[in-house]
Design a protein around this motif. Sequence first.
Motif, PDB file in Angstrom:
ATOM      1  N   ARG A 162     -48.247 -55.150  -8.641  1.00  0.00           N
ATOM      2  CA  ARG A 162     -49.162 -56.202  -9.058  1.00  0.00           C
ATOM      3  C   ARG A 162     -49.669 -55.886 -10.450  1.00  0.00           C
ATOM      4  N   ASP A 163     -49.780 -56.886 -11.293  1.00  0.00           N
ATOM      5  CA  ASP A 163     -50.370 -56.750 -12.605  1.00  0.00           C
ATOM      6  C   ASP A 163     -51.784 -57.305 -12.547  1.00  0.00           C
ATOM      7  N   GLU A 164     -52.794 -56.434 -12.769  1.00  0.00           N
ATOM      8  CA  GLU A 164     -54.188 -56.854 -12.629  1.00  0.00           C
ATOM      9  C   GLU A 164     -54.547 -57.974 -13.597  1.00  0.00           C
ATOM     10  N   LYS A 165     -54.061 -57.886 -14.835  1.00  0.00           N
ATOM     11  CA  LYS A 165     -54.492 -58.823 -15.868  1.00  0.00           C
ATOM     12  C   LYS A 165     -54.095 -60.254 -15.540  1.00  0.00           C
ATOM     13  N   LEU A 166     -52.849 -60.446 -15.095  1.00  0.00           N
ATOM     14  CA  LEU A 166     -52.354 -61.798 -14.841  1.00  0.00           C
ATOM     15  C   LEU A 166     -52.320 -62.148 -13.354  1.00  0.00           C
ATOM     16  N   ALA A 167     -52.926 -61.290 -12.518  1.00  0.00           N
ATOM     17  CA  ALA A 167     -52.989 -61.539 -11.077  1.00  0.00           C
ATOM     18  C   ALA A 167     -51.612 -61.782 -10.482  1.00  0.00           C
ATOM     19  N   GLN A 168     -50.669 -60.936 -10.885  1.00  0.00           N
ATOM     20  CA  GLN A 168     -49.288 -61.126 -10.444  1.00  0.00           C
ATOM     21  C   GLN A 168     -48.997 -60.314  -9.180  1.00  0.00           C
ATOM     22  N   PHE A 169     -48.456 -60.980  -8.181  1.00  0.00           N
ATOM     23  CA  PHE A 169     -47.954 -60.329  -6.986  1.00  0.00           C
ATOM     24  C   PHE A 169     -46.442 -60.529  -6.979  1.00  0.00           C
ATOM     25  N   PHE A 170     -45.685 -59.458  -7.098  1.00  0.00           N
ATOM     26  CA  PHE A 170     -44.236 -59.613  -7.157  1.00  0.00           C
ATOM     27  C   PHE A 170     -43.683 -59.689  -5.732  1.00  0.00           C
ATOM     28  N   THR A 171     -42.943 -60.747  -5.472  1.00  0.00           N
ATOM     29  CA  THR A 171     -42.547 -61.112  -4.121  1.00  0.00           C
ATOM     30  C   THR A 171     -41.334 -60.329  -3.657  1.00  0.00           C
ATOM     31  N   PRO A 172     -41.394 -59.714  -2.463  1.00  0.00           N
ATOM     32  CA  PRO A 172     -40.206 -59.059  -1.912  1.00  0.00           C
ATOM     33  C   PRO A 172     -39.081 -60.080  -1.708  1.00  0.00           C
ATOM     34  N   PRO A 173     -37.827 -59.717  -2.021  1.00  0.00           N
ATOM     35  CA  PRO A 173     -36.717 -60.662  -1.859  1.00  0.00           C
ATOM     36  C   PRO A 173     -36.614 -61.250  -0.458  1.00  0.00           C
ATOM     37  N   ALA A 174     -36.936 -60.462   0.577  1.00  0.00           N
ATOM     38  CA  ALA A 174     -36.845 -60.994   1.944  1.00  0.00           C
ATOM     39  C   ALA A 174     -37.823 -62.142   2.163  1.00  0.00           C
TER      40      ALA A 174
ATOM     41  N   ALA B 151     -38.894 -64.163  -0.268  1.00  0.00           N
ATOM     42  CA  ALA B 151     -38.338 -65.290  -1.027  1.00  0.00           C
ATOM     43  C   ALA B 151     -37.210 -65.960  -0.244  1.00  0.00           C
ATOM     44  N   GLU B 152     -36.379 -65.167   0.414  1.00  0.00           N
ATOM     45  CA  GLU B 152     -35.269 -65.721   1.197  1.00  0.00           C
ATOM     46  C   GLU B 152     -35.795 -66.556   2.363  1.00  0.00           C
ATOM     47  N   PHE B 153     -36.812 -66.046   3.057  1.00  0.00           N
ATOM     48  CA  PHE B 153     -37.406 -66.809   4.152  1.00  0.00           C
ATOM     49  C   PHE B 153     -37.987 -68.131   3.646  1.00  0.00           C
ATOM     50  N   THR B 154     -38.664 -68.083   2.492  1.00  0.00           N
ATOM     51  CA  THR B 154     -39.278 -69.285   1.930  1.00  0.00           C
ATOM     52  C   THR B 154     -38.216 -70.327   1.612  1.00  0.00           C
ATOM     53  N   TRP B 155     -37.092 -69.884   1.049  1.00  0.00           N
ATOM     54  CA  TRP B 155     -35.983 -70.795   0.764  1.00  0.00           C
ATOM     55  C   TRP B 155     -35.440 -71.428   2.050  1.00  0.00           C
ATOM     56  N   LYS B 156     -35.220 -70.617   3.080  1.00  0.00           N
ATOM     57  CA  LYS B 156     -34.653 -71.140   4.325  1.00  0.00           C
ATOM     58  C   LYS B 156     -35.582 -72.183   4.956  1.00  0.00           C
TER      59      LYS B 156
ATOM     60  N   LEU C  15     -47.918 -64.707   6.562  1.00  0.00           N
ATOM     61  CA  LEU C  15     -46.988 -63.607   6.293  1.00  0.00           C
ATOM     62  C   LEU C  15     -47.516 -62.316   6.921  1.00  0.00           C
ATOM     63  N   PRO C  16     -46.618 -61.397   7.267  1.00  0.00           N
ATOM     64  CA  PRO C  16     -47.052 -60.156   7.932  1.00  0.00           C
ATOM     65  C   PRO C  16     -48.079 -59.385   7.107  1.00  0.00           C
ATOM     66  N   ALA C  17     -48.998 -58.745   7.815  1.00  0.00           N
ATOM     67  CA  ALA C  17     -49.983 -57.905   7.137  1.00  0.00           C
ATOM     68  C   ALA C  17     -49.259 -56.840   6.317  1.00  0.00           C
ATOM     69  N   GLY C  18     -49.737 -56.625   5.111  1.00  0.00           N
ATOM     70  CA  GLY C  18     -49.125 -55.613   4.270  1.00  0.00           C
ATOM     71  C   GLY C  18     -48.020 -56.123   3.381  1.00  0.00           C
ATOM     72  N   THR C  19     -47.704 -57.430   3.448  1.00  0.00           N
ATOM     73  CA  THR C  19     -46.653 -57.965   2.582  1.00  0.00           C
ATOM     74  C   THR C  19     -47.014 -57.768   1.114  1.00  0.00           C
ATOM     75  N   PHE C  20     -48.284 -57.968   0.801  1.00  0.00           N
ATOM     76  CA  PHE C  20     -48.771 -57.751  -0.564  1.00  0.00           C
ATOM     77  C   PHE C  20     -49.924 -56.739  -0.486  1.00  0.00           C
ATOM     78  N   ARG C  21     -49.543 -55.474  -0.402  1.00  0.00           N
ATOM     79  CA  ARG C  21     -50.527 -54.411  -0.252  1.00  0.00           C
ATOM     80  C   ARG C  21     -50.241 -53.298  -1.242  1.00  0.00           C
ATOM     81  N   ARG C  22     -51.321 -52.762  -1.773  1.00  0.00           N
ATOM     82  CA  ARG C  22     -51.242 -51.542  -2.584  1.00  0.00           C
ATOM     83  C   ARG C  22     -52.609 -50.878  -2.486  1.00  0.00           C
ATOM     84  N   PRO C  23     -52.793 -49.660  -2.974  1.00  0.00           N
ATOM     85  CA  PRO C  23     -54.109 -49.018  -2.865  1.00  0.00           C
ATOM     86  C   PRO C  23     -55.221 -49.907  -3.397  1.00  0.00           C
ATOM     87  N   GLY C  24     -56.218 -50.157  -2.564  1.00  0.00           N
ATOM     88  CA  GLY C  24     -57.355 -50.972  -2.964  1.00  0.00           C
ATOM     89  C   GLY C  24     -57.129 -52.462  -2.887  1.00  0.00           C
TER      90      GLY C  24
END
Length: 215
Positions: A3-15, A17-22, A201-210
């Motif tokens: 995640r980039d704090e400045k631009l509030a970016q959460f980079f999406t796991p490919p899995a 993205a694939e589910f979202t497409w389906k 989405l499952p807990a922890g999909t977008f998780r990092r310290p804090g």
Amino acid sequence: NMRDEKLAQFFTPPAVAEFTWKLALAFLGRERVARAIDPAAGQGVFLDVGLSNGWLEPGGAYGIELDAGLVPTGMAGSSLYRTGDGLCGAFPGVRAGSFDLVIGNPPFGTAARVLPPTALERLERSGKPRFGVGGKPGTPRHRPVGKQQIEHLFVERALQLARDGGVIAFILPEGFVANARYQSVRDWVIERGDLLAVVGLPAGTFRRPGLNAVT
């Protein structure tokens, strides 16, 4: 996940993205789309997944990303990927009401915390109502763009870009559907489209310290 704090970016796991497409293809009732756009494309994971699986026509893949430091990866590098303002920038081929699918994971948080001042000024000058809480400056219902949630502004932009019968598939914070303060936002959206599905989405999909974003 990064995640980039400045631009509030959460980079999406490919899995994810694939589910979202389906899911989006199921609602569209087709196996392939001619035109899709990610207006906050990051490194282009949604475009890469769509192209590499044959779900998206190569000539109809559009990505817009504000951060010039992000380089599209995989097949997203061959898409019509542009650096600029995905909310109100003008780009060749990006026309209102012209996309089968608007897909992505827009940034989260108040617009003033995410967007540079020039982008905020462009939004303010556009003068468009925002989710029924725009009103005229000085009235009780007016909220400056900078105090609005940027993910809400991207939903508004997605509704502009999608064609009639098209689908919007966005990863959003849980508050978009659960926070009572955003009822006027939900009302605004439902007046302009049909809510097809809400997926936790499952807990922890977008998780990092804090940080643990519930989406």
